[in-house]
Write a protein that holds these residues in place. Structure first.
Motif, PDB file in Angstrom:
ATOM      1  N   GLU A  63      42.331  43.096  44.475  1.00  0.00           N
ATOM      2  CA  GLU A  63      43.077  44.190  43.876  1.00  0.00           C
ATOM      3  C   GLU A  63      43.080  44.025  42.358  1.00  0.00           C
ATOM      4  N   ILE A  64      43.425  45.096  41.655  1.00  0.00           N
ATOM      5  CA  ILE A  64      43.578  45.053  40.206  1.00  0.00           C
ATOM      6  C   ILE A  64      44.888  45.728  39.836  1.00  0.00           C
ATOM      7  N   ALA A  65      45.388  45.408  38.664  1.00  0.00           N
ATOM      8  CA  ALA A  65      46.537  46.115  38.110  1.00  0.00           C
ATOM      9  C   ALA A  65      46.255  46.421  36.656  1.00  0.00           C
ATOM     10  N   LEU A  66      46.786  47.533  36.177  1.00  0.00           N
ATOM     11  CA  LEU A  66      46.657  47.881  34.770  1.00  0.00           C
ATOM     12  C   LEU A  66      48.055  48.080  34.183  1.00  0.00           C
ATOM     13  N   VAL A  67      48.321  47.357  33.079  1.00  0.00           N
ATOM     14  CA  VAL A  67      49.563  47.512  32.331  1.00  0.00           C
ATOM     15  C   VAL A  67      49.214  48.200  31.014  1.00  0.00           C
ATOM     16  N   PRO A  68      49.718  49.418  30.791  1.00  0.00           N
ATOM     17  CA  PRO A  68      49.343  50.156  29.580  1.00  0.00           C
ATOM     18  C   PRO A  68      49.847  49.500  28.296  1.00  0.00           C
ATOM     19  N   ARG A  69      49.212  49.852  27.222  1.00  0.00           N
ATOM     20  CA  ARG A  69      49.652  49.427  25.889  1.00  0.00           C
ATOM     21  C   ARG A  69      51.120  49.811  25.685  1.00  0.00           C
ATOM     22  N   GLY A  70      51.930  48.829  25.280  1.00  0.00           N
ATOM     23  CA  GLY A  70      53.323  49.103  24.957  1.00  0.00           C
ATOM     24  C   GLY A  70      54.305  48.972  26.097  1.00  0.00           C
ATOM     25  N   VAL A  71      53.826  48.786  27.338  1.00  0.00           N
ATOM     26  CA  VAL A  71      54.732  48.676  28.480  1.00  0.00           C
ATOM     27  C   VAL A  71      55.187  47.224  28.640  1.00  0.00           C
ATOM     28  N   LYS A  72      56.476  47.012  28.721  1.00  0.00           N
ATOM     29  CA  LYS A  72      57.041  45.664  28.833  1.00  0.00           C
ATOM     30  C   LYS A  72      56.937  45.181  30.271  1.00  0.00           C
ATOM     31  N   PHE A  73      56.645  43.867  30.449  1.00  0.00           N
ATOM     32  CA  PHE A  73      56.513  43.330  31.793  1.00  0.00           C
ATOM     33  C   PHE A  73      56.665  41.816  31.771  1.00  0.00           C
ATOM     34  N   LYS A  74      56.767  41.251  32.961  1.00  0.00           N
ATOM     35  CA  LYS A  74      56.652  39.815  33.161  1.00  0.00           C
ATOM     36  C   LYS A  74      55.883  39.615  34.460  1.00  0.00           C
ATOM     37  N   ALA A  75      55.265  38.441  34.620  1.00  0.00           N
ATOM     38  CA  ALA A  75      54.434  38.173  35.788  1.00  0.00           C
ATOM     39  C   ALA A  75      54.767  36.802  36.358  1.00  0.00           C
ATOM     40  N   ALA A  76      54.612  36.672  37.678  1.00  0.00           N
ATOM     41  CA  ALA A  76      54.878  35.403  38.351  1.00  0.00           C
ATOM     42  C   ALA A  76      53.865  35.208  39.464  1.00  0.00           C
ATOM     43  N   PRO A  77      53.340  33.987  39.641  1.00  0.00           N
ATOM     44  CA  PRO A  77      52.418  33.738  40.748  1.00  0.00           C
ATOM     45  C   PRO A  77      53.137  33.849  42.090  1.00  0.00           C
ATOM     46  N   VAL A  78      52.388  34.225  43.121  1.00  0.00           N
ATOM     47  CA  VAL A  78      52.931  34.392  44.466  1.00  0.00           C
ATOM     48  C   VAL A  78      52.384  33.286  45.361  1.00  0.00           C
ATOM     49  N   GLU A  79      53.264  32.481  45.912  1.00  0.00           N
ATOM     50  CA  GLU A  79      52.898  31.444  46.884  1.00  0.00           C
ATOM     51  C   GLU A  79      51.807  30.532  46.340  1.00  0.00           C
ATOM     52  N   GLY A  80      52.086  29.896  45.223  1.00  0.00           N
ATOM     53  CA  GLY A  80      51.130  28.967  44.627  1.00  0.00           C
ATOM     54  C   GLY A  80      50.510  29.526  43.374  1.00  0.00           C
ATOM     55  N   PRO A  81      49.700  28.720  42.682  1.00  0.00           N
ATOM     56  CA  PRO A  81      49.113  29.149  41.409  1.00  0.00           C
ATOM     57  C   PRO A  81      48.230  30.391  41.559  1.00  0.00           C
ATOM     58  N   SER A  82      48.141  31.142  40.477  1.00  0.00           N
ATOM     59  CA  SER A  82      47.282  32.312  40.431  1.00  0.00           C
ATOM     60  C   SER A  82      46.265  32.131  39.311  1.00  0.00           C
ATOM     61  N   ARG A  83      45.027  32.503  39.594  1.00  0.00           N
ATOM     62  CA  ARG A  83      43.953  32.412  38.605  1.00  0.00           C
ATOM     63  C   ARG A  83      43.169  33.721  38.641  1.00  0.00           C
ATOM     64  N   GLY A  84      42.672  34.144  37.479  1.00  0.00           N
ATOM     65  CA  GLY A  84      41.904  35.372  37.468  1.00  0.00           C
ATOM     66  C   GLY A  84      41.395  35.722  36.089  1.00  0.00           C
ATOM     67  N   TYR A  85      41.068  36.981  35.925  1.00  0.00           N
ATOM     68  CA  TYR A  85      40.430  37.507  34.725  1.00  0.00           C
ATOM     69  C   TYR A  85      41.271  38.652  34.166  1.00  0.00           C
ATOM     70  N   VAL A  86      41.133  38.880  32.857  1.00  0.00           N
ATOM     71  CA  VAL A  86      41.829  39.982  32.201  1.00  0.00           C
ATOM     72  C   VAL A  86      40.879  40.639  31.212  1.00  0.00           C
ATOM     73  N   CYS A  87      40.823  41.960  31.253  1.00  0.00           N
ATOM     74  CA  CYS A  87      40.144  42.732  30.206  1.00  0.00           C
ATOM     75  C   CYS A  87      41.209  43.370  29.339  1.00  0.00           C
ATOM     76  N   GLU A  88      41.207  43.017  28.057  1.00  0.00           N
ATOM     77  CA  GLU A  88      42.123  43.629  27.090  1.00  0.00           C
ATOM     78  C   GLU A  88      41.351  44.734  26.379  1.00  0.00           C
ATOM     79  N   ASN A  89      41.684  45.962  26.699  1.00  0.00           N
ATOM     80  CA  ASN A  89      40.952  47.124  26.196  1.00  0.00           C
ATOM     81  C   ASN A  89      41.648  47.674  24.965  1.00  0.00           C
ATOM     82  N   TYR A  90      40.994  47.549  23.784  1.00  0.00           N
ATOM     83  CA  TYR A  90      41.567  48.048  22.531  1.00  0.00           C
ATOM     84  C   TYR A  90      41.363  49.552  22.346  1.00  0.00           C
ATOM     85  N   GLY A  91      40.438  50.142  23.075  1.00  0.00           N
ATOM     86  CA  GLY A  91      40.032  51.514  22.813  1.00  0.00           C
ATOM     87  C   GLY A  91      40.777  52.537  23.646  1.00  0.00           C
ATOM     88  N   ALA A  92      40.130  53.692  23.861  1.00  0.00           N
ATOM     89  CA  ALA A  92      40.725  54.742  24.685  1.00  0.00           C
ATOM     90  C   ALA A  92      41.072  54.177  26.048  1.00  0.00           C
TER      91      ALA A  92
END
Length: 443
Positions: free
Chosen positions: A180-209
């Motif tokens: 699965e993927i999730a997208l958090v828009p520019r300016g939206v406040k959030f916090k994140a926590a791993p579920v049932e053990g450590p979480s590892r993955g990738y992030v694309c930080e999109n500066y553009g449109a």
């Protein structure tokens, strides 16, 4: 006042104008900013586009919250997150020009949150000019708890590879796991926590449109990623009056404010600027039904367009399970040089153009106009195989593809998992040319 019971966690659709409330009657009707909001709330607009953007591109949501965000203004002090880099970031790391590949980085033993566990691999473009992107990996071993974050430089596309993530945003709650993927828009406040053990993955930080669904063209109205499969969270608020910290990323710097409450205090909202999640198993691939290997653009899930038609600021492309049926064809990706720069990761299984060395959690970078393609083993196997219908099962790879060169960070250049012998995978490709024999049998 207790929080409302939520019968549903998500609303379906991409880019819809949603309305949702966590308490009955919390959402004003008929106007956006009445003289007195229900429940003593404050009205606040969050704009993800200029006010005068065309209707189809205008992105904004109205939030009805316990305290306005201006309560945090003027309270920020600069902090350091030294492993998170922002474009332009060009360093002399000493790596020779060429394709690069990394084995999976181990999950650290020391406590790390989604923020402190972020590591930048490559940057492209210029965040101040709102062009380009950055490719990151993350490893989170603990939740952010009383720490909150928002990114003023770009939106965050989060791609878990191991373990799930609970993502609490000011517009609602999302849980995602591998596939699965999730997208958090520019300016939206959030916090994140791993579920049932450590979480590892990738992030694309999109500066553009902002990311949107690609035009399907001759494919028509269906297949690829369908709008109904994108899930936006319903309103949910966190009423917490306790010391908290809010960090903002702004023009590549990090700034933290000490605040006395949770900023996730939005009780109701309406609009079309909101976080969302998507199950990549919902993607309906299309492909060649007779011969030849299509361009990988047919696997585009989301695209962040640029001012040049057909040339993306960033594309998010996946290579999912699918059937291969093309006759008289070399079925894996062909050898190619491309004006786009490709950062690739693997969620699970094996990618069909790489025989060895590309494992889940690993990554590769094939930059603009640098040749790449199947390794020798994959070429021989595909060239000599009996071409029957074959299902590529238990596989999911992805690509962050951008029009800009991706510059490797010093951290990535010095990672012990960098495969210094990656280019050797093509050394076994032999010269088969024989002017006296038109048909090549591989023998």
């Amino acid at each position: 006042m207790p929080q409302a019971t939520l019968p549903n966690l998500y609303m379906s659709g991409f880019g819809n104008d949603f309305e949702t409330e966590a308490l009955p009657g919390a959402l004003p009707q008929g106007q956006n900013s009445p003289q007195r909001c229900p429940y003593g709330l404050y009205a606040e607009q969050l704009s993800g586009s200029p006010f005068t953007a065309p209707r189809g591109a205008n992105a904004r949501s109205w939030l009805y919250r316990m305290r306005p965000s201006v309560k945090h203004a003027g309270r920020f002090a600069q902090i350091a997150l030294p492993h998170w880099k922002t474009a332009p970031h060009i360093v002399d790391h000493g790596l020779p020009l060429g394709p690069l590949r990394w084995s999976p980085a181990p999950v650290p033993d020391e406590p790390q949150t989604f923020l402190t566990g972020m590591r930048t691999i490559a940057t492209a473009g210029d965040a101040d000019a709102q062009t380009g992107m950055a490719a990151h990996i993350y490893a989170a071993t603990q939740g952010m708890d009383d720490d909150y974050f928002y990114n003023a430089d770009g939106e965050l596309l989060i791609v878990p590879e191991r373990g799930g993530l609970d993502i609490a945003t000011e517009l609602g709650l999302m849980t995602i796991g591998p596939g699965e993927i999730a997208l958090v828009p520019r300016g939206v406040k959030f916090k994140a926590a791993p579920v049932e053990g450590p979480s590892r993955g990738y992030v694309c930080e999109n500066y553009g449109a902002k990311f949107t669904l690609p035009a399907r063209g001759p494919i028509g109205a269906n297949c690829l990623a369908n709008a109904r499969d994108f899930k936006t969270p319903v309103a949910h608020y966190e009423e917490k009056d306790a010391p908290c910290r809010l960090t903002v990323k702004w023009c590549g710097g990090f700034h933290r404010a000490e605040i006395a409450h949770s900023p996730l205090d939005v009780v109701a909202w309406h609009g079309n600027y909101a976080p969302y999640k998507y199950d990549l198993r919902s993607f309906a691939p299309v492909g060649a039904l007779l011969f030849d290997h299509p361009d990988p653009s047919i696997f585009t899930v989301l695209t962040a367009p640029s001012s040049e038609a057909g040339t993306a600021n960033v594309d998010f492309v996946i290579f999912p399970e699918r059937w291969l049926v093309a006759e008289h064809s070399f079925r894996p990706p062909w050898y190619h040089m491309n004006i786009m720069s490709e950062f690739m990761g693997l969620i699970h299984g094996q990618y069909d153009a790489k025989a060895q060395g590309f494992a889940p959690g690993g990554m590769s970078l094939h930059n603009c106009m640098l040749p790449h393609g199947p390794d020798a083993e994959a070429f021989d196997k595909a060239s000599l195989a009996e071409l029957k219908p074959e299902k590529l099962a238990d596989t999911l790879a992805f690509m962050f593809e951008t029009r800009y060169p991706q510059h490797v960070t010093e951290y990535a250049a010095k990672l012990p998992t960098l495969q210094s012998d990656y280019a050797d995978c093509w050394q076994g490709l032999k010269k088969h040319f024989d002017p006296n024999r038109r048909e090549w049998t591989g023998r």
